[in-house]
Design a protein around this motif. Sequence first.
Motif, PDB file in Angstrom:
ATOM      1  N   CYS A 109       0.996  -1.256   0.008  1.00  0.00           N
ATOM      2  CA  CYS A 109       0.059   0.057   0.005  1.00  0.00           C
ATOM      3  C   CYS A 109       1.008   1.324   0.035  1.00  0.00           C
ATOM      4  O   CYS A 109       1.720   1.469   0.837  1.00  0.00           O
ATOM      5  N   SER A 110       0.571   2.206  -1.023  1.00  0.00           N
ATOM      6  CA  SER A 110       1.647   3.302  -1.299  1.00  0.00           C
ATOM      7  C   SER A 110       0.970   4.279  -0.016  1.00  0.00           C
ATOM      8  O   SER A 110      -0.085   4.322   0.191  1.00  0.00           O
ATOM      9  N   ILE A 111       1.709   5.397   0.144  1.00  0.00           N
ATOM     10  CA  ILE A 111       1.206   6.527   1.008  1.00  0.00           C
ATOM     11  C   ILE A 111       0.209   7.311   0.223  1.00  0.00           C
ATOM     12  O   ILE A 111      -0.812   7.617   0.905  1.00  0.00           O
ATOM     13  N   ARG A 112       0.349   7.231  -1.115  1.00  0.00           N
ATOM     14  CA  ARG A 112      -0.881   7.937  -1.761  1.00  0.00           C
ATOM     15  C   ARG A 112      -2.128   7.319  -1.692  1.00  0.00           C
ATOM     16  O   ARG A 112      -3.094   7.815  -1.372  1.00  0.00           O
ATOM     17  N   THR A 113      -2.128   5.728  -1.889  1.00  0.00           N
ATOM     18  CA  THR A 113      -3.375   5.074  -1.722  1.00  0.00           C
ATOM     19  C   THR A 113      -3.732   5.148  -0.472  1.00  0.00           C
ATOM     20  O   THR A 113      -5.084   5.336  -0.107  1.00  0.00           O
TER      21      THR A 113
END
Length: 189
Positions: free
Chosen positions: A90-94
């Motif tokens: 999980c990316s920071i953006r997501t």
Amino acid sequence: MTPAPQRLVVGISGASGVIYGIRILEMLRRLGVESHLVMSRAAEVTLSYESSLKVAEVHALADAWYRAEDIGAAPASGSFRTMGMIVAPCSIRTMSEIATGVTASLLTRAADVALKERRRLVLMVRETPLHTGHLRTMLQLSEMGAVIAPPVPGFYAKPTTLDEMVEHTAGRALDLFGLDCGTLRRWGE
Ligand SMILES: Cc1cc2nc3c(=O)[nH]c(=O)nc-3n(C[C@H](O)[C@H](O)[C@H](O)COP(=O)(O)O)c2cc1C
């Protein structure tokens, strides 16, 4: 109502560690759990950097896959019954998009659905180091019911290869859904 079918939504976003999503899809297939995959566009980019697999080969590991733009697909609705969702990695953006509820893609919409239906949502957030805003967002998501499960390896299982490390971390993430991948070396057993 009868229990939800053995069906999990798998999101793969553009953080480093696309291998975690791949390994989880492979494990779900072995377990006979139906997987529904949504990959972000950024995940396709990280895949090209981090793996020799093509996007179509990752799609083929899932029972069903959807384009991230397909906001009308089955996982966009709470009436589509699932055990929940895992975003790996999980990316920071997501993560940030899920936390706000302003969900612009099927991946983040499906995560929002898991939260609103009070289903299990596991976010394998991958970034380091973390600033205070990242940590606040994680706290907010945890308060909303999500499980924040960064892919941090444990060494007590004495992994000797990268593959064993990934297997252990992915297996522990599936534990959170009550799914035993069968290959985990467990402490005390
Ligand atoms: C090779 C590579 C590795 C990246 N690693 C991370 C990472 O570990 N964590 C992160 O939050 N973003 C990482 N990024 C940046 C994300 O891909 C970028 O923020 C993207 O907009 C995320 O979009 P998504 O959340 O829709 O997948 C990486 C990008 C690339 C190309």
